[in-house]
Design an enzyme around this catalytic site. Sequence first.
Site, PDB file in Angstrom:
ATOM      1  N   THR A  19     -12.449   0.576  93.067  1.00 53.31           N
ATOM      2  CA  THR A  19     -11.381   1.601  93.099  1.00 53.31           C
ATOM      3  C   THR A  19     -11.047   2.091  94.513  1.00 53.31           C
ATOM      4  OG1 THR A  19     -12.942   3.432  92.851  1.00 53.31           O
ATOM      5  CG2 THR A  19     -12.072   2.479  90.811  1.00 53.31           C
ATOM      6  N   TRP A  20     -11.448   1.350  95.546  1.00 44.94           N
ATOM      7  CA  TRP A  20     -11.166   1.800  96.912  1.00 44.94           C
ATOM      8  C   TRP A  20      -9.644   1.854  97.102  1.00 44.94           C
ATOM      9  CZ3 TRP A  20     -12.925  -1.130 101.994  1.00 44.94           C
ATOM     10  CH2 TRP A  20     -12.929  -0.211 103.072  1.00 44.94           C
ATOM     11  N   ASP A  48     -16.615   1.254  89.784  1.00 37.39           N
ATOM     12  CA  ASP A  48     -17.251   1.627  91.047  1.00 37.39           C
ATOM     13  C   ASP A  48     -16.342   2.537  91.870  1.00 37.39           C
ATOM     14  OD1 ASP A  48     -19.337   0.833  93.302  1.00 37.39           O
ATOM     15  OD2 ASP A  48     -17.358   0.697  94.212  1.00 37.39           O
ATOM     16  N   TYR A  53     -14.026   7.452  99.205  1.00 38.18           N
ATOM     17  CA  TYR A  53     -12.699   6.891  98.935  1.00 38.18           C
ATOM     18  C   TYR A  53     -11.665   8.015  98.761  1.00 38.18           C
ATOM     19  CZ  TYR A  53     -15.481   2.690  97.896  1.00 38.18           C
ATOM     20  OH  TYR A  53     -16.367   1.642  97.958  1.00 38.18           O
ATOM     21  N   GLN A 163     -25.504  -3.058  96.877  1.00 39.53           N
ATOM     22  CA  GLN A 163     -24.089  -3.460  96.829  1.00 39.53           C
ATOM     23  C   GLN A 163     -23.670  -3.917  98.226  1.00 39.53           C
ATOM     24  OE1 GLN A 163     -19.949  -1.154  96.535  1.00 39.53           O
ATOM     25  NE2 GLN A 163     -21.056  -0.992  94.616  1.00 39.53           N
ATOM     26  N   TYR A 191     -19.177  -6.652  96.668  1.00 38.72           N
ATOM     27  CA  TYR A 191     -17.898  -5.945  96.886  1.00 38.72           C
ATOM     28  C   TYR A 191     -16.918  -6.835  97.638  1.00 38.72           C
ATOM     29  CZ  TYR A 191     -19.139  -4.061 101.687  1.00 38.72           C
ATOM     30  OH  TYR A 191     -19.467  -3.872 103.004  1.00 38.72           O
TER      31      TYR A 191
HETATM   32  P1  NAP Z   1     -11.141  -6.901  96.651  1.00 42.94           P
HETATM   33  O1  NAP Z   1     -11.522  -6.459  95.328  1.00 42.94           O
HETATM   34  O2  NAP Z   1     -11.732  -8.164  97.187  1.00 42.94           O
HETATM   35  O3  NAP Z   1      -9.558  -7.063  96.760  1.00 42.94           O
HETATM   36  C1  NAP Z   1      -8.655  -6.097  96.325  1.00 42.94           C
HETATM   37  C2  NAP Z   1      -7.244  -6.619  96.598  1.00 42.94           C
HETATM   38  O4  NAP Z   1      -7.049  -7.831  95.861  1.00 42.94           O
HETATM   39  C3  NAP Z   1      -6.151  -5.656  96.170  1.00 42.94           C
HETATM   40  O5  NAP Z   1      -5.118  -5.759  97.134  1.00 42.94           O
HETATM   41  C4  NAP Z   1      -5.681  -6.221  94.829  1.00 42.94           C
HETATM   42  O6  NAP Z   1      -4.317  -6.006  94.596  1.00 42.94           O
HETATM   43  C5  NAP Z   1      -5.897  -7.701  95.039  1.00 42.94           C
HETATM   44  N1  NAP Z   1      -6.163  -8.368  93.763  1.00 42.94           N
HETATM   45  C6  NAP Z   1      -7.187  -8.148  92.910  1.00 42.94           C
HETATM   46  N2  NAP Z   1      -7.121  -8.970  91.861  1.00 42.94           N
HETATM   47  C7  NAP Z   1      -6.000  -9.728  92.035  1.00 42.94           C
HETATM   48  C8  NAP Z   1      -5.379 -10.745  91.292  1.00 42.94           C
HETATM   49  N3  NAP Z   1      -5.891 -11.169  90.124  1.00 42.94           N
HETATM   50  N4  NAP Z   1      -4.246 -11.303  91.770  1.00 42.94           N
HETATM   51  C9  NAP Z   1      -3.723 -10.903  92.946  1.00 42.94           C
HETATM   52  N5  NAP Z   1      -4.258  -9.932  93.712  1.00 42.94           N
HETATM   53  C10 NAP Z   1      -5.398  -9.337  93.254  1.00 42.94           C
HETATM   54  O7  NAP Z   1     -11.423  -5.793  97.768  1.00 42.94           O
HETATM   55  P2  NAP Z   1     -12.041  -4.325  97.808  1.00 42.94           P
HETATM   56  O8  NAP Z   1     -11.179  -3.360  97.112  1.00 42.94           O
HETATM   57  O9  NAP Z   1     -12.381  -4.076  99.239  1.00 42.94           O
HETATM   58  O10 NAP Z   1     -13.450  -4.490  97.054  1.00 42.94           O
HETATM   59  C11 NAP Z   1     -13.640  -4.210  95.692  1.00 42.94           C
HETATM   60  C12 NAP Z   1     -14.352  -2.905  95.480  1.00 42.94           C
HETATM   61  O11 NAP Z   1     -15.638  -2.925  96.070  1.00 42.94           O
HETATM   62  C13 NAP Z   1     -13.687  -1.700  96.161  1.00 42.94           C
HETATM   63  O12 NAP Z   1     -12.503  -1.308  95.531  1.00 42.94           O
HETATM   64  C14 NAP Z   1     -14.806  -0.716  96.149  1.00 42.94           C
HETATM   65  O13 NAP Z   1     -14.954  -0.142  94.865  1.00 42.94           O
HETATM   66  C15 NAP Z   1     -15.989  -1.617  96.504  1.00 42.94           C
HETATM   67  N6  NAP Z   1     -16.288  -1.652  97.948  1.00 42.94           N
HETATM   68  C16 NAP Z   1     -17.501  -1.166  98.362  1.00 42.94           C
HETATM   69  C17 NAP Z   1     -17.819  -1.164  99.714  1.00 42.94           C
HETATM   70  C18 NAP Z   1     -19.142  -0.615 100.165  1.00 42.94           C
HETATM   71  O14 NAP Z   1     -19.315  -0.366 101.369  1.00 42.94           O
HETATM   72  N7  NAP Z   1     -20.079  -0.426  99.274  1.00 42.94           N
HETATM   73  C19 NAP Z   1     -16.918  -1.685 100.674  1.00 42.94           C
HETATM   74  C20 NAP Z   1     -15.712  -2.219 100.206  1.00 42.94           C
HETATM   75  C21 NAP Z   1     -15.413  -2.214  98.854  1.00 42.94           C
HETATM   76  P3  NAP Z   1      -3.734  -4.783  93.713  1.00 42.94           P
HETATM   77  O15 NAP Z   1      -4.501  -3.566  94.141  1.00 42.94           O
HETATM   78  O16 NAP Z   1      -2.295  -4.781  94.050  1.00 42.94           O
HETATM   79  O17 NAP Z   1      -3.981  -5.112  92.262  1.00 42.94           O
END
Ligand code: NAP
Length: 277
Positions: A19-20, A48, A53, A163, A191
């Site tokens: 949900t970032w 998550d 965030y 994570q 992530y």
């Molecule tokens: P991600 O999940 O790798 O990528 C998210 C991006 O991909 C968004 O722009 C989304 O678009 C796009 N997307 C997702 N599914 C898609 C699909 N089926 N087709 C086309 N585009 C798609 O990156 P993230 O948000 O950085 O990582 C996921 C989660 O991990 C975060 O949201 C957060 O909760 C967690 N996180 C944790 C840390 C940490 O330090 N612990 C760091 C980074 C992230 P739309 O939004 O337009 O759907």
Amino acid sequence: MKQVTLPDGHIVPALGQGTWYMGDDRSKRSEEIATLRRGIELGMTLVDTAEMYGGGRSEQLVGEAIKDVRDQVFLVDKVLPSNASSKGTITACERSLRNLQTDHIDLYLLHWSGSYRYEETFKAFETLKQQGKIARWGVSNMDPGEMDEILATPQGDQCMVNQVLYNLTRRGIEFDLLPMCREDGIPLMAYSPVEQSRLLRHKGVKDIAAKLGITAAQLALAWVLRQEDVIAIPKASRVAHVEDNFGAADLELSPETLKELDHLFPAPTRSRPLEIL
Ligand code: NAP
């Protein structure tokens, strides 16, 4: 839906939802809420978030999205290292609970290592457990040295996950962190599993996916989920995206496809510093 068993025996879906950046733009709010709810309906019930965030806006959005389905959701939240003192951890958790409109968090993570000693943070986590405000806790962004330290800290054996950044373009953890956590029975939560969408534009990934009749996102997620102790938390803010991602939930990649992917994204042959985003 593939599942992962946590060290305390609790079973969670291997494919969850990140949900970032959600909750930051008011005009996207209703679609983001609809997307999270659709994901939960499909079985991607691990959600998550983090106090970091949007300074609590993501937690508030999650709270609104899950308020009538709270009992179906496995809620993951994170405390900022700058708040992770013995008192600060409790205060931060209570603030998060208010944002989330719930009375407990299922898994509470230390977002990364800061200046407070692990002992202090873990003691606060255990107090929160006793108070019923969290059910269990874990860590995030910890490298092998930090994991050694964590496991040597009093209560460190209560750590349920680490994570970390993990996807086809970020395979460094396979050399040391992943085998080490596996030996200690600690699952990893991957992530940015689609590299914040950059992987979805990779020609090689697109070509293999097209050949298999699946989408690039499904290929990238199925690759992360090929291991039984790894959870993936892609973030989607559109219903079509979460439905697409769900297609990876029980997708098995053949040895030939895995070989092709290894060729494009070679496994690490030496230790590398843990990457973060
Ligand atoms: P991600 O999940 O790798 O990528 C998210 C991006 O991909 C968004 O722009 C989304 O678009 C796009 N997307 C997702 N599914 C898609 C699909 N089926 N087709 C086309 N585009 C798609 O990156 P993230 O948000 O950085 O990582 C996921 C989660 O991990 C975060 O949201 C957060 O909760 C967690 N996180 C944790 C840390 C940490 O330090 N612990 C760091 C980074 C992230 P739309 O939004 O337009 O759907």
